[in-house]
Enzyme design. Sequence first.
Site, PDB file in Angstrom:
ATOM      1  N   ASP A  85      42.383   6.072  -9.600  1.00  0.00           N
ATOM      2  CA  ASP A  85      41.476   7.152  -9.213  1.00  0.00           C
ATOM      3  C   ASP A  85      41.301   7.172  -7.696  1.00  0.00           C
ATOM      4  O   ASP A  85      40.856   6.195  -7.097  1.00  0.00           O
ATOM      5  CB  ASP A  85      40.127   6.998  -9.908  1.00  0.00           C
ATOM      6  CG  ASP A  85      39.341   8.298  -9.914  1.00  0.00           C
ATOM      7  OD1 ASP A  85      39.184   8.916  -8.841  1.00  0.00           O
ATOM      8  OD2 ASP A  85      38.882   8.698 -10.998  1.00  0.00           O
ATOM      9  N   SER A 135      37.788  14.562 -10.004  1.00  0.00           N
ATOM     10  CA  SER A 135      38.547  13.786 -10.994  1.00  0.00           C
ATOM     11  C   SER A 135      38.603  14.437 -12.360  1.00  0.00           C
ATOM     12  O   SER A 135      39.437  14.055 -13.182  1.00  0.00           O
ATOM     13  CB  SER A 135      37.925  12.385 -11.157  1.00  0.00           C
ATOM     14  OG  SER A 135      38.130  11.629  -9.999  1.00  0.00           O
ATOM     15  N   GLU A 262      23.738  -8.388 -22.559  1.00  0.00           N
ATOM     16  CA  GLU A 262      24.083  -9.148 -21.351  1.00  0.00           C
ATOM     17  C   GLU A 262      22.934  -9.194 -20.350  1.00  0.00           C
ATOM     18  O   GLU A 262      22.714 -10.231 -19.712  1.00  0.00           O
ATOM     19  CB  GLU A 262      25.332  -8.515 -20.692  1.00  0.00           C
ATOM     20  CG  GLU A 262      25.912  -9.314 -19.528  1.00  0.00           C
ATOM     21  CD  GLU A 262      27.226  -8.704 -19.013  1.00  0.00           C
ATOM     22  OE1 GLU A 262      27.635  -7.638 -19.496  1.00  0.00           O
ATOM     23  OE2 GLU A 262      27.832  -9.320 -18.110  1.00  0.00           O
ATOM     24  N   ASP A 360      38.401   4.652  -6.340  1.00  0.00           N
ATOM     25  CA  ASP A 360      37.674   5.846  -5.889  1.00  0.00           C
ATOM     26  C   ASP A 360      36.252   5.504  -5.448  1.00  0.00           C
ATOM     27  O   ASP A 360      35.779   5.992  -4.418  1.00  0.00           O
ATOM     28  CB  ASP A 360      37.650   6.844  -7.051  1.00  0.00           C
ATOM     29  CG  ASP A 360      36.849   8.094  -6.754  1.00  0.00           C
ATOM     30  OD1 ASP A 360      37.312   8.910  -5.953  1.00  0.00           O
ATOM     31  OD2 ASP A 360      35.757   8.244  -7.337  1.00  0.00           O
TER      32      ASP A 360
HETATM   33 ZN   LIG Z   1      35.737  10.445  -6.502  1.00  0.00          ZN
END
Ligand SMILES: [Zn+2]
Length: 582
Positions: A85, A135, A262, A360
């Site tokens: 990405d 994206s 978690e 990204d």
């Molecule tokens: Zn981005």
Amino acid sequence: MPRFPSPVRPFLLGAALSTLGACASQPPMTSSTAPAAIAVPAIQRPQGETPQWWFRSGAAQAALASAQANAGGQRAKNVIVFLGDGMSIPTIAAAHVLAGQRAGVDGESYRLSFERFPFSALSRTYETDQQTPDSAGTMTAIMTGVKTRAGFIGVSQVPRRQDCAGTRGQELVSALELAAAAGMSTGAVTTTRITHATPAATYGHLPERNWEVDADLSEAAKAAGCKDFAAQLIDFPVAGGLTVAMGGGRTEFMPAGADDPEYPTRVGQRLDGRNLIGEWTSSHPDGKYVWNAAQLKALDLSRTPRLLGLFEPSHMNYEHERPRDKAGEPSLAEMTASAIEVLKQNPNGFFLMVEGGRIDHALHAGNAYRALDETVSFAAAVQAALEHTDPAETLIVVTADHSHTLTFAGYPRRGNPILGKVTGATDSYDDESAPGLARDATGLPYTTLGFANGPGYTGASDQQPEGSKRFPHNPREYSAIGKGRPDLREVDTTDPDYLQEAILPLKSETHGGEDVAIFATGPGAAAFHGELEQNVIFHVIVQHAPRLRAELCKLGSCNADGVPVERPTRQAWLQQAGAAAR
Ligand SMILES: [Zn+2]
């Protein structure tokens, strides 16, 4: 049957090839395996672009590229799409230098796993409405063969953003959906939330990328029939769902208030009360759900028919922080290898998408260290795939959805640390504290890597008054330029938390509009050459993966040569797959 009014401008393969042969010194490429011309209507752009036009023009470009490379007869049983990405070409270049330098070898000539692939091409990434894309629309183009708007996932450009009613009939069928209907195994693996734009585009359909969990949707959107991506993943209507899904985003699958296993401070987000993890485990009693690295490692993968891994409440950690994760989470390479071991049990083959999603995020943060580190980790995942698959039957495509503003510049000497300050430049002068350090016009050192915009903006100006600057500067003025930049002499720019300088002050660095790279290996990979529109990637894949192609033909997409040229509807896909249309 062609749906287009004339005038029609055919992509005449014979004509195109003879032109190539006439002006090139190489022998002309033959087209013995080429299908006949695919007619693409001439249109006014961008007004004439329709989803069907995108599909058909993508098919024509892919068929031409395949014929030019004599790749028409090549058949891929398995397909893996690796998506870095935001992995721009400068990001790849800087990452391979870093990888080489870390390994103690020459960085400039070092090749990441996918940089050794035999075929490559450029990918044009603009969306139907944006010059610099996001994206969602870009991954939709890669996964469905149709370009669309920014923010849209698995939906054509026709509806307005967030228009749920207008989305009906405008859903696009993804390569993963075709694979599921074709009896292949399917997988999506990412370091982001599994509901984030890139992975969502493999299985989901919404005119709003941000609707990842039902809490994000308005009542009006829900009433108009929109369903969040987490629910769409678990309710995937064909083949019992994806064979493998791994990434982050756990709390989007948990009912509101439910405790995260978690982190005591994190709780489920779902307002509809659904426990999607519980629903998945009860509908797949032989499947395995895991939420930490140890659980994944303990599995007998070759006997695991189905796998769901949700390793963080939100995005998974950056590779740099992963060793300190509370419960332990797998690397992208470990997830990729595990996914393939599950998927390869199917004799019909598989379709897998693997995203290096946080390249990204690091770039948006203006932090080159993490962006390059994530890219190196992404390359390790590609290497893991090479080691777990048969190259004769697996098409592997590595690409990015869009670029960023990272620049790799100055005149650093060969071997200069990629995250360091430029040394050895022709205009540098020595001083005792830092011999060979290159200086800018104000006498200050600077780094090789920088950004056009983002959080790394250091304020101030040069000797011109604040506001826009005049071109050209009088070169003599440079010696008088004041304090526009920080003095980096005492700053460790290789520190993982250093932010490279940026020209424009933006809270989040932006994407870039130029081409990104495609690297490919395996059957059909030779068709990746030249400069391709991003949606062509889908068409090269389906034209060389017989099961995907046959599935499209069953949906009535194919022309007389068996090339998918008509955009299939999701409704037809659902009916063909024998699933209940909802
Ligand atoms: Zn981005």
